[in-house]
Scaffold this motif. Structure first.
Motif, PDB file in Angstrom:
ATOM      1  N   THR A 283      60.792   3.807-101.673  1.00 55.27           N
ATOM      2  CA  THR A 283      62.237   4.045-101.665  1.00 55.27           C
ATOM      3  C   THR A 283      63.212   2.911-101.765  1.00 55.27           C
ATOM      4  O   THR A 283      64.373   3.339-102.168  1.00 55.27           O
ATOM      5  CB  THR A 283      62.642   4.828-100.143  1.00 55.27           C
ATOM      6  OG1 THR A 283      62.293   3.730 -99.323  1.00 55.27           O
ATOM      7  CG2 THR A 283      61.924   5.891-100.018  1.00 55.27           C
ATOM      8  N   SER A 284      62.817   1.623-101.810  1.00 56.41           N
ATOM      9  CA  SER A 284      63.600   0.507-102.111  1.00 56.41           C
ATOM     10  C   SER A 284      63.233   0.125-103.612  1.00 56.41           C
ATOM     11  O   SER A 284      63.700  -0.990-103.811  1.00 56.41           O
ATOM     12  CB  SER A 284      63.327  -0.672-101.089  1.00 56.41           C
ATOM     13  OG  SER A 284      62.095  -0.863-100.727  1.00 56.41           O
ATOM     14  N   GLY A 285      62.502   0.921-104.164  1.00 56.14           N
ATOM     15  CA  GLY A 285      62.454   0.611-105.858  1.00 56.14           C
ATOM     16  C   GLY A 285      61.506  -0.482-106.146  1.00 56.14           C
ATOM     17  O   GLY A 285      61.301  -1.133-107.105  1.00 56.14           O
ATOM     18  N   LYS A 286      60.574  -0.709-105.267  1.00 53.82           N
ATOM     19  CA  LYS A 286      59.636  -1.969-105.522  1.00 53.82           C
ATOM     20  C   LYS A 286      58.200  -1.190-105.858  1.00 53.82           C
ATOM     21  O   LYS A 286      57.104  -2.170-105.895  1.00 53.82           O
ATOM     22  CB  LYS A 286      59.648  -2.857-104.112  1.00 53.82           C
ATOM     23  CG  LYS A 286      60.961  -3.550-103.929  1.00 53.82           C
ATOM     24  CD  LYS A 286      60.934  -4.678-104.883  1.00 53.82           C
ATOM     25  CE  LYS A 286      62.233  -5.742-104.704  1.00 53.82           C
ATOM     26  NZ  LYS A 286      62.517  -6.614-105.501  1.00 53.82           N
ATOM     27  N   ALA A 287      58.186  -0.122-105.635  1.00 55.21           N
ATOM     28  CA  ALA A 287      56.632   0.360-106.182  1.00 55.21           C
ATOM     29  C   ALA A 287      56.919   1.720-106.744  1.00 55.21           C
ATOM     30  O   ALA A 287      58.047   2.594-106.658  1.00 55.21           O
ATOM     31  CB  ALA A 287      55.713   0.691-105.040  1.00 55.21           C
ATOM     32  N   ALA A 288      56.157   2.117-108.073  1.00 59.14           N
ATOM     33  CA  ALA A 288      56.563   2.910-108.959  1.00 59.14           C
ATOM     34  C   ALA A 288      55.924   4.355-108.506  1.00 59.14           C
ATOM     35  O   ALA A 288      56.236   5.344-108.849  1.00 59.14           O
ATOM     36  CB  ALA A 288      56.184   2.777-110.504  1.00 59.14           C
ATOM     37  N   MET A 289      55.000   4.461-107.645  1.00 64.17           N
ATOM     38  CA  MET A 289      54.213   5.485-107.015  1.00 64.17           C
ATOM     39  C   MET A 289      53.860   5.434-105.615  1.00 64.17           C
ATOM     40  O   MET A 289      53.739   4.421-105.191  1.00 64.17           O
ATOM     41  CB  MET A 289      53.007   5.855-107.655  1.00 64.17           C
ATOM     42  CG  MET A 289      53.189   6.029-109.398  1.00 64.17           C
ATOM     43  SD  MET A 289      51.512   6.710-110.204  1.00 64.17           S
ATOM     44  CE  MET A 289      51.000   5.003-110.653  1.00 64.17           C
ATOM     45  N   PHE A 290      53.798   6.570-104.983  1.00 61.48           N
ATOM     46  CA  PHE A 290      53.903   6.924-103.661  1.00 61.48           C
ATOM     47  C   PHE A 290      52.903   8.144-103.406  1.00 61.48           C
ATOM     48  O   PHE A 290      53.511   9.246-103.849  1.00 61.48           O
ATOM     49  CB  PHE A 290      54.933   6.600-102.705  1.00 61.48           C
ATOM     50  CG  PHE A 290      54.762   6.993-101.474  1.00 61.48           C
ATOM     51  CD1 PHE A 290      54.351   6.130-100.678  1.00 61.48           C
ATOM     52  CD2 PHE A 290      55.181   8.204-101.064  1.00 61.48           C
ATOM     53  CE1 PHE A 290      54.196   6.374 -99.087  1.00 61.48           C
ATOM     54  CE2 PHE A 290      55.191   8.495 -99.630  1.00 61.48           C
ATOM     55  CZ  PHE A 290      54.380   7.293 -98.830  1.00 61.48           C
ATOM     56  N   GLN A 291      51.725   8.037-102.754  1.00 60.24           N
ATOM     57  CA  GLN A 291      51.065   9.188-102.504  1.00 60.24           C
ATOM     58  C   GLN A 291      51.538   9.663-101.060  1.00 60.24           C
ATOM     59  O   GLN A 291      51.380   8.950-100.109  1.00 60.24           O
ATOM     60  CB  GLN A 291      49.586   9.093-102.664  1.00 60.24           C
ATOM     61  CG  GLN A 291      48.728  10.400-102.447  1.00 60.24           C
ATOM     62  CD  GLN A 291      47.104  10.121-102.665  1.00 60.24           C
ATOM     63  OE1 GLN A 291      46.996   9.774-103.755  1.00 60.24           O
ATOM     64  NE2 GLN A 291      46.268  10.743-101.935  1.00 60.24           N
TER      65      GLN A 291
END
Lengths: 441, 314
Positions: A283-291
């Motif tokens: 949610t802080s834009g530091k990772a492009a995917m989240f399962q």
């Protein structure tokens, strides 16, 4: 961990205050309403109470954010049974299970209350619940109306004790803007394990200068390794709760999935994920995917990246799979007003009650065909994927004393995800220790 | 019981021998006991009885919904064979040792703050005392943010001078040190308050006499302040050790769930919590709780024995 913890900070704080207020109110009500009419013995079979049946029952729940929808349900219930008074008793999640265990020990459980998968068998095997057998036999609840995996979750040794009021499944949330920035094509339905590994690695490589990763690996069971072990064709705990699936090549593959993401640099490592949770990376834009789960839609729509978020089904391994979990309403076996409590159990399982829950935005209702309101709640996200996931869902893995082995998993798996310990060694260790815990039940 | 309350009340007035012989004859009757009864009952009901029950539970398998089965010493046998138990003892000792290092610093700071004529003395006292009154969990969460390996202010500061900071709270070994440092920092408040009170009791004349004899400030600190302050230091040492043996909330809040180093970093109380409340093994947890009680008792007795060598009551 469990889905109900996840919207935590907010839920917990509000829960506390209102919980105290509710407690005071409940005390007041109990003080005023001296002597409702004594319960009629319900006998073996359930029959709906007479319309003017008078009773006072307590409904124990843990989520303050759902109380409005619950009160709306009870209003509907009171149209049918105006003289059954329902006191909603909210105990915040952090204290709910401790309190419930104490109440169970002293035979003072609420007449009807919420139950989750990990705790279900512990209570059921100790005879805490009234079975729904006669309710089902009488045709007041039809199990076919609910996702089968959830009916199974609340069945022990062939006896069902509750039907789900809601459910949640897992999918992959992704950030369109970061995919575009890295020049990687966004994931589409039907994608595979290879696709997610390749895409995540490519994004990490392209955006490493900004400290952005392809994916923030899930380190918990429900939105992480339970799903991938199932996708690899394995299982965590056998359906009868007697045997662990750890130690098999399928379990190894499901664990390896996360180890590969982390050791290849596609995801932050375990230290980084311990310092900053995966959801925060995303949610802080530091990772492009989240399962993650369907319950995270609120976190997404409240985040700064809300316009860049989209969601897609889980990638396929050997097969397509997700863990499904939902909360059920159960009636205490020792309730003094069992018939009234069962009447409420039946009402809360009805299509009308569950549809109302969905429309008030509380949860995804479990009754088949009542979920459109959830899909429409945030139109810009493809929330339909969470409903489509029912088709390939498996029950949340549980046994009679789930917590005895669930604590071991993280302890043993985290070093393996990081590559500090070999996956085979962790898998073998889990096989021994989890099986020992199951055997001790 | 024929013990007179007067003997308890006035231990300094008469010699023990005289009181013992005179005691029963000059008993105050039953009514003083009526005054102590509320407290006494409270202690029995809320402390003594639970402790006795815990002793019993430690020999049972504790059912999830109540009901105990006697299993003899099985819990204790398991405890003394569990490597996690010794690991937890070691971790707790390391934590205590680091927090204890704060006491000499607190002595030094307290004597600085209590120098006569120091401006803003109360301001300093408040500043040092604040961490003590703030909620431990709140403090831990702020430190957790500062220690964050990727986005924390500590590593940011280190990066300015070209150092690539570690993941303070998720690297084995380092995590315990980091938590201990916060405990070290947080222990100053109460220690400075107690030591400050002790300092005020040291007669000014002693300093004047020492000064006339040509003692340097350092010499005055070492030869006047330290020996005369030793009873206060002893008291602070006792409560610091007991407090640090109960380490739980800071560890729990700073390391957080899903931390890979938690198994290697857990304290005794955390080990108790995990077995009693996560794994639902309350009989075994009762044995751990008693072991903690015994360990704290032994450490405290040792301290009282050792105090004769260094604590000066004159």
């Amino acid at each position: 961990m469990m889905n109900r913890i996840s919207p935590h900070a907010r839920l917990r704080r509000r829960g506390w205050l209102t919980g105290i207020a509710a407690l005071g109110l409940a005390g007041l009500l109990a003080g005023c309403a001296g002597g409702g009419s004594p319960a009629e013995p319900s006998g073996d079979g359930y029959t709906p109470p007479a319309k003017d049946f008078a009773a006072e029952i307590t409904y124990g729940v843990w989520d303050q954010t759902q109380v409005d929808a619950i009160n709306a349900n009870i209003e509907g219930f009171n149209k049918e049974y105006p003289n059954i008074k329902v006191n909603v008793n909210v105990t915040p999640w952090g204290d709910y299970w401790t309190k419930l265990q104490t109440q169970g020990s002293s035979s003072t459980l609420p007449d009807i209350f919420w139950m989750n998968g990990p705790n279900f068998q512990l209570y059921a095997s100790n005879g805490m619940f009234e079975p729904i057998t006669s309710i089902v036999d009488g045709g007041y609840i039809k199990p076919a109306d609910y996702p089968k995996a959830l009916i199974d979750l609340y069945t022990l040794d062939g006896v069902s004790y509750g039907v789900p009021k809601d459910f949640d499944t897992i999918a992959v949330w992704y950030n369109k803007a970061l995919f575009a920035k890295a020049g990687v094509e966004v994931p589409k339905a039907g994608w595979t394990w290879d696709d997610i590994q390749t895409k995540a690695k490519a994004i990490s490589t392209a955006l490493s200068g900004d400290g952005i990763y392809g994916i923030a690996a899930a380190t918990d069971g429900q939105s992480g390794y339970y799903d991938t072990i199932l996708q690899a064709g394995g299982d965590v705990i056998s359906a009868d709760g007697k045997k662990t699936g750890y130690g098999t090549p399928e379990a190894a593959a499901g664990i390896q999935f996360w180890t590969d993401l982390i050791t290849s640099g596609a995801s932050p490592n375990i230290q980084q994920l311990s310092d900053t949770p995966a959801l925060t990376w995303f949610t802080s834009g530091k990772a492009a995917m989240f399962q993650g789960g369907s319950w995270q839609r609120n976190a997404m729509v409240q985040s700064d990246i809300k316009d860049d978020v989209q969601v897609v089904e889980l990638p396929k391994g050997e097969r397509q799979a997700t863990v499904i979990h939902g909360v059920a309403n159960v009636v205490s076996a020792k309730s003094a007003n069992k018939q009234a409590a069962q009447a409420l159990q039946v009402y809360l399982a009805s299509k009308a009650a569950q549809e109302q829950q969905g429309e008030m935005g509380a949860v995804i209702p479990a009754f088949n065909g009542t979920q459109q309101a959830f899909v429409d709640s945030i139109p810009q996200y493809d929330l339909q994927v969470f409903l489509d996931a029912i088709a390939y869902s498996f029950p949340y893995p549980v046994s009679k004393n789930t917590s005895a082995w669930a604590g071991l998993e993280a302890e043993i798996l985290l070093p393996a995800f990081n590559g500090d310990v070999s996956v085979d060694k962790a898998n073998a260790e889990l096989a021994t220790k989890v099986q020992a815990a199951l055997d001790a039940e | 019981m024929t013990l007179s309350l007067r003997t308890v009340r006035t231990p300094v007035v008469s010699t023990p021998d005289r009181r013992r012989s005179a005691g029963p004859a000059r008993t105050d009757g039953w009514w003083p006991w009526a005054f102590v009864a509320p407290l006494f009952l409270g202690v029995c009901v809320f402390y003594l009885w639970p402790i006795l029950q815990t002793v019993y539970f430690s020999f049972t398998k504790f059912g999830v919904f109540g009901g105990q089965t006697w299993i003899g010493a099985a819990n204790w046998a398991r405890l003394v064979q569990d490597p996690d138990f010794y690991r937890a003892i070691l971790n707790t000792l390391i934590y205590s040792a680091i927090v204890l290092l704060g006491i000499p610093v607190a002595v030094f700071l307290a004597s600085l703050i209590n120098r006569p004529g120091l401006r803003f003395a109360s301001l300093y006292r408040v500043l040092f005392f604040l961490p003590y009154i703030a909620m431990p969990v709140a403090i831990s969460l702020v430190w957790r943010m500062m220690f964050n390996g990727d986005f924390g202010i500590i590593n940011y500061a280190l990066s300015l001078v070209g150092i690539d900071g570690p993941h303070w709270l998720s690297t084995p070994g380092l995590a315990l040190i980091s938590v201990s440092l916060v405990g070290f920092w947080g222990s100053f408040g109460l220690a400075i308050l107690i030591l400050g009170a002790g300092l005020k009791n040291i007669p000014v004349e002693l300093y004047e006499a020492a000064e006339l004899d040509g003692a340097t400030p350092w010499r005055r600190f070492r030869s006047v302040t330290v020996p005369l302050l030793s009873p206060s230091v002893f008291f602070v040492t006792i409560i610091t050790i007991i407090g640090s043996f109960q380490l739980f909330d800071a560890l729990y809040a700073m390391l957080g769930p899903n931390n890979p180093v938690m198994p290697a970093t857990q304290s005794l109380v955390f080990y108790f919590y995990e077995n009693g409340f996560i794994r639902n093994d309350k009989g075994f947890a009762a044995a751990i709780a008693l072991a903690i009680l015994v360990i704290i008792g032994i450490v405290t007795v040792i301290q009282f024995r050792l105090q004769k060598r260094w604590v000066n009551y004159d």
